[in-house]
Write a protein that holds these residues in place. Structure first.
Motif, PDB file in Angstrom:
ATOM      1  N   TRP A  55      76.375  18.118 103.008  1.00 28.76           N
ATOM      2  CA  TRP A  55      75.124  17.633 102.429  1.00 28.76           C
ATOM      3  C   TRP A  55      75.315  16.855 101.130  1.00 28.76           C
ATOM      4  N   ASN A  56      76.496  16.302 100.888  1.00 36.60           N
ATOM      5  CA  ASN A  56      76.695  15.454  99.714  1.00 36.60           C
ATOM      6  C   ASN A  56      76.067  14.102  99.989  1.00 36.60           C
ATOM      7  N   GLN A  57      75.127  13.715  99.148  1.00 38.36           N
ATOM      8  CA  GLN A  57      74.354  12.486  99.316  1.00 38.36           C
ATOM      9  C   GLN A  57      75.251  11.256  99.244  1.00 38.36           C
ATOM     10  N   GLU A  58      74.969  10.294 100.134  1.00 40.17           N
ATOM     11  CA  GLU A  58      75.734   9.046 100.155  1.00 40.17           C
ATOM     12  C   GLU A  58      74.790   7.855  99.992  1.00 40.17           C
ATOM     13  N   ASP A  59      74.571   7.076 101.042  1.00 39.08           N
ATOM     14  CA  ASP A  59      73.809   5.829 100.953  1.00 39.08           C
ATOM     15  C   ASP A  59      72.305   6.038 101.156  1.00 39.08           C
ATOM     16  N   GLU A  60      71.509   5.318 100.367  1.00 42.87           N
ATOM     17  CA  GLU A  60      70.056   5.391 100.482  1.00 42.87           C
ATOM     18  C   GLU A  60      69.562   4.447 101.571  1.00 42.87           C
ATOM     19  N   ILE A  61      68.564   4.920 102.311  1.00 38.28           N
ATOM     20  CA  ILE A  61      67.843   4.086 103.272  1.00 38.28           C
ATOM     21  C   ILE A  61      66.373   4.178 102.871  1.00 38.28           C
ATOM     22  N   PRO A  62      65.870   3.169 102.130  1.00 34.68           N
ATOM     23  CA  PRO A  62      64.511   3.236 101.570  1.00 34.68           C
ATOM     24  C   PRO A  62      63.435   2.832 102.569  1.00 34.68           C
ATOM     25  N   MET A  63      62.186   3.104 102.193  1.00 29.46           N
ATOM     26  CA  MET A  63      61.031   2.664 102.988  1.00 29.46           C
ATOM     27  C   MET A  63      60.863   1.152 102.920  1.00 29.46           C
ATOM     28  N   PHE A  64      61.120   0.606 101.734  1.00 27.45           N
ATOM     29  CA  PHE A  64      60.864  -0.810 101.485  1.00 27.45           C
ATOM     30  C   PHE A  64      62.152  -1.510 101.090  1.00 27.45           C
ATOM     31  N   ASP A  65      62.204  -2.796 101.345  1.00 30.01           N
ATOM     32  CA  ASP A  65      63.352  -3.609 100.960  1.00 30.01           C
ATOM     33  C   ASP A  65      63.425  -3.655  99.438  1.00 30.01           C
ATOM     34  N   THR A  66      64.516  -3.142  98.890  1.00 32.24           N
ATOM     35  CA  THR A  66      64.680  -3.101  97.435  1.00 32.24           C
ATOM     36  C   THR A  66      65.700  -4.122  96.939  1.00 32.24           C
ATOM     37  N   GLY A  67      66.097  -5.034  97.813  1.00 33.21           N
ATOM     38  CA  GLY A  67      67.057  -6.063  97.420  1.00 33.21           C
ATOM     39  C   GLY A  67      66.421  -7.123  96.544  1.00 33.21           C
ATOM     40  N   ASP A  68      67.266  -7.950  95.940  1.00 27.55           N
ATOM     41  CA  ASP A  68      66.786  -9.024  95.071  1.00 27.55           C
ATOM     42  C   ASP A  68      66.060 -10.118  95.836  1.00 27.55           C
ATOM     43  N   SER A  69      66.450 -10.347  97.088  1.00 24.62           N
ATOM     44  CA  SER A  69      65.766 -11.333  97.909  1.00 24.62           C
ATOM     45  C   SER A  69      65.314 -10.671  99.214  1.00 24.62           C
ATOM     46  N   PRO A  70      64.195 -11.120  99.765  1.00 26.61           N
ATOM     47  CA  PRO A  70      63.640 -10.498 100.979  1.00 26.61           C
ATOM     48  C   PRO A  70      64.667 -10.436 102.116  1.00 26.61           C
ATOM     49  N   ARG A  74      68.463  -3.186 104.277  1.00 29.31           N
ATOM     50  CA  ARG A  74      67.844  -2.596 105.457  1.00 29.31           C
ATOM     51  C   ARG A  74      66.948  -1.433 105.036  1.00 29.31           C
ATOM     52  N   THR A  75      65.888  -1.236 105.783  1.00 37.03           N
ATOM     53  CA  THR A  75      64.931  -0.177 105.491  1.00 37.03           C
ATOM     54  C   THR A  75      64.883   0.820 106.646  1.00 37.03           C
ATOM     55  N   MET A  76      64.069   1.854 106.487  1.00 34.83           N
ATOM     56  CA  MET A  76      63.900   2.861 107.535  1.00 34.83           C
ATOM     57  C   MET A  76      63.536   2.222 108.879  1.00 34.83           C
ATOM     58  N   ALA A  77      62.691   1.199 108.826  1.00 35.81           N
ATOM     59  CA  ALA A  77      62.226   0.551 110.055  1.00 35.81           C
ATOM     60  C   ALA A  77      63.348  -0.189 110.784  1.00 35.81           C
ATOM     61  N   ASP A  78      64.456  -0.458 110.101  1.00 35.24           N
ATOM     62  CA  ASP A  78      65.558  -1.210 110.694  1.00 35.24           C
ATOM     63  C   ASP A  78      66.584  -0.333 111.425  1.00 35.24           C
ATOM     64  N   TYR A  79      66.466   0.969 111.292  1.00 33.87           N
ATOM     65  CA  TYR A  79      67.454   1.876 111.888  1.00 33.87           C
ATOM     66  C   TYR A  79      66.847   2.678 113.031  1.00 33.87           C
ATOM     67  N   ARG A  80      67.380   2.518 114.225  1.00 31.95           N
ATOM     68  CA  ARG A  80      67.039   3.397 115.342  1.00 31.95           C
ATOM     69  C   ARG A  80      67.771   4.714 115.102  1.00 31.95           C
ATOM     70  N   LEU A  81      67.142   5.808 115.464  1.00 32.77           N
ATOM     71  CA  LEU A  81      67.740   7.119 115.219  1.00 32.77           C
ATOM     72  C   LEU A  81      69.142   7.232 115.810  1.00 32.77           C
ATOM     73  N   HIS A  82      69.306   6.748 117.044  1.00 37.30           N
ATOM     74  CA  HIS A  82      70.622   6.876 117.706  1.00 37.30           C
ATOM     75  C   HIS A  82      71.697   6.030 117.028  1.00 37.30           C
ATOM     76  N   GLU A  83      71.317   5.050 116.216  1.00 30.51           N
ATOM     77  CA  GLU A  83      72.303   4.226 115.501  1.00 30.51           C
ATOM     78  C   GLU A  83      72.915   4.962 114.325  1.00 30.51           C
ATOM     79  N   ILE A  84      72.192   5.892 113.756  1.00 25.41           N
ATOM     80  CA  ILE A  84      72.651   6.529 112.521  1.00 25.41           C
ATOM     81  C   ILE A  84      72.935   8.021 112.698  1.00 25.41           C
ATOM     82  N   LEU A  85      72.277   8.645 113.670  1.00 25.97           N
ATOM     83  CA  LEU A  85      72.465  10.072 113.919  1.00 25.97           C
ATOM     84  C   LEU A  85      72.894  10.291 115.367  1.00 25.97           C
ATOM     85  N   HIS A  86      73.896  11.118 115.542  1.00 29.72           N
ATOM     86  CA  HIS A  86      74.451  11.392 116.868  1.00 29.72           C
ATOM     87  C   HIS A  86      75.286  12.656 116.790  1.00 29.72           C
ATOM     88  N   GLN A  87      76.001  12.985 117.858  1.00 29.76           N
ATOM     89  CA  GLN A  87      76.741  14.253 117.901  1.00 29.76           C
ATOM     90  C   GLN A  87      77.764  14.386 116.778  1.00 29.76           C
TER      91      GLN A  87
END
Length: 179
Positions: A55-70, A74-87
């Motif tokens: 449970w050591n925290q690593e990379d943030e996946i925010p609700m909104f784009d927090t980059g300097d340019s649009p 990547r945000t929560m909406a950009d990640y399918r569950l199976h892309e980031i979580l699996h066995q």
């Protein structure tokens, strides 16, 4: 496939929710399911954080784009569950409301076939009642220092050499550039 998650409030009491959700749904969909499962109004900002097995925290996946340019980050909406979580990667941290810091440990507990006629996401089980206020987090630094001087006295020669003999932390010119 259907992912079954257990989301546990990071508190001393056992407060958790079991949620079933389609693995093609996004982290934003999981966020919405968590908001509903724990009874939040959904008006606060939240983020997921990748983490290791302990449970050591690593990379943030925010609700909104927090980059300097649009489109820069990547945000929560950009990640399918199976892309980031699996066995092999079953854990993720969820933080809701950055003022109160409601923190949840979310773990993928099972991957199953969808049940005919079921709608997803689905709250499968709820245990414990949410407290009126978030648990206050205690952040501690390494060492037991009550002042900067105690910390500086504890530095060894190698630590001090990197700053130079007469160079101290307070000599970085913050005063002259401070607004």
């Amino acid at each position: 496939m259907i992912y079954k998650f257990r989301a546990i409030l990071d508190a001393e009491e056992d407060i958790f929710r079991d949620i079933a959700i389609d693995d093609n749904d996004t982290l934003e969909d999981l966020h919405n399911a968590l908001v509903n499962a724990f009874g939040f109004d959904g008006m606060e900002v939240a983020s997921f954080y990748t983490c290791d097995d302990t449970w050591n925290q690593e990379d943030e996946i925010p609700m909104f784009d927090t980059g300097d340019s649009p489109g820069e980050s990547r945000t929560m909406a950009d990640y399918r569950l199976h892309e980031i979580l699996h066995q092999e990667q079953t854990k993720i941290i969820y933080v809701y409301d950055f003022i109160n810091m409601w923190t949840f440990l979310v773990e993928l507990a099972a991957i199953e076939e969808p049940v005919s006629g079921a709608t997803y996401p689905d709250l499968l089980f709820a245990h414990g009642e949410m407290p009126a206020e978030a648990i206050e987090k205690q952040f501690e630094a390494e060492g037991d220092y009550e002042s900067y001087n105690e910390f500086e006295d504890d530095l060894d020669e190698d630590d001090l050499d990197q700053f130079g003999e007469d160079d101290h932390f307070e000599d970085y010119g913050f005063e002259e550039n401070w607004n």
